[in-house]
Write a protein that holds these residues in place. Structure first.
Motif, mmCIF file in Angstrom:
data_model
loop_
_atom_site.group_PDB
_atom_site.id
_atom_site.type_symbol
_atom_site.label_atom_id
_atom_site.label_comp_id
_atom_site.label_asym_id
_atom_site.label_seq_id
_atom_site.Cartn_x
_atom_site.Cartn_y
_atom_site.Cartn_z
ATOM 1 N N GLY A 31 1.435 -84.103 11.405
ATOM 2 C CA GLY A 31 2.568 -84.948 11.057
ATOM 3 C C GLY A 31 2.346 -85.811 9.825
ATOM 4 N N MET A 32 1.154 -85.735 9.255
ATOM 5 C CA MET A 32 0.833 -86.553 8.077
ATOM 6 C C MET A 32 1.115 -85.765 6.794
ATOM 7 S SD MET A 32 -2.922 -88.048 8.999
ATOM 8 C CE MET A 32 -3.261 -88.926 10.511
ATOM 9 N N PRO A 33 1.487 -86.467 5.719
ATOM 10 C CA PRO A 33 1.576 -85.791 4.417
ATOM 11 C C PRO A 33 0.200 -85.215 4.050
ATOM 12 C CG PRO A 33 2.523 -88.000 4.303
ATOM 13 C CD PRO A 33 1.850 -87.884 5.635
ATOM 14 N N LEU A 34 0.192 -84.106 3.342
ATOM 15 C CA LEU A 34 -1.047 -83.401 3.028
ATOM 16 C C LEU A 34 -2.076 -84.292 2.337
ATOM 17 C CD1 LEU A 34 -2.631 -80.784 3.111
ATOM 18 C CD2 LEU A 34 -1.526 -80.127 0.971
ATOM 19 N N ALA A 35 -1.669 -85.069 1.358
ATOM 20 C CA ALA A 35 -2.615 -85.923 0.630
ATOM 21 C C ALA A 35 -3.237 -86.965 1.561
ATOM 22 C CB ALA A 35 -1.924 -86.612 -0.542
ATOM 23 N N TYR A 36 -2.442 -87.541 2.443
ATOM 24 C CA TYR A 36 -2.958 -88.538 3.379
ATOM 25 C C TYR A 36 -3.893 -87.867 4.381
ATOM 26 C CZ TYR A 36 -3.188 -92.297 6.759
ATOM 27 O OH TYR A 36 -3.639 -93.273 7.610
ATOM 28 N N ARG A 37 -3.514 -86.682 4.845
ATOM 29 C CA ARG A 37 -4.322 -85.936 5.812
ATOM 30 C C ARG A 37 -5.702 -85.641 5.228
ATOM 31 N NH1 ARG A 37 -2.111 -80.215 6.903
ATOM 32 N NH2 ARG A 37 -0.223 -81.447 6.932
ATOM 33 N N ALA A 38 -5.745 -85.198 3.980
ATOM 34 C CA ALA A 38 -7.028 -84.885 3.336
ATOM 35 C C ALA A 38 -7.891 -86.140 3.229
ATOM 36 C CB ALA A 38 -6.788 -84.273 1.961
ATOM 37 N N GLY A 39 -7.292 -87.247 2.832
ATOM 38 C CA GLY A 39 -8.041 -88.493 2.729
ATOM 39 C C GLY A 39 -8.533 -88.984 4.078
#
Length: 99
Positions: A31-39
């Motif tokens: 459910g997280m945006p990809l950039a936030y998920r990676a971080g």
């Protein structure tokens, strides 16, 4: 990628990682945006790596230790990546090139 997934899954199973916890976290991550998920995942792995390194260092008295070698390699990647990220953020703030 498949080989890495297999190695991680095998290690997780050997260390008793709860499969339901993996499913729950995977659902939250999806459910997280990809950039936030990676971080988020990078930060969580780095934090776990540091905790393991500190705990192992307190217990390890061996001159040659494969665990220390692995932790050192992981910490090298974590430190290089984090330093680069900080440098890039500072350069962006002050509009200067990163060297």
């Amino acid at each position: 990628m498949h080989d890495a997934l297999g190695q991680i899954a095998n290690a997780a199973e050997r260390l008793g990682v709860d499969e339901q916890s993996v499913r729950d976290l995977r659902h939250r991550l999806s459910g997280m945006p990809l950039a936030y998920r990676a971080g988020y995942t990078t930060s969580a792995v780095q934090s776990a790596l540091v905790r393991a390194a500190v705990a192992h260092d307190a217990d390890c008295a061996r001159r040659d230790c494969a665990t220390c070698d692995g932790l050192r390699a992981g910490l090298t990647v974590a430190l290089a990546g984090t330093r680069l990220m900080v440098d890039e953020e500072l350069a962006e703030m002050f509009e200067a090139p990163v060297s």
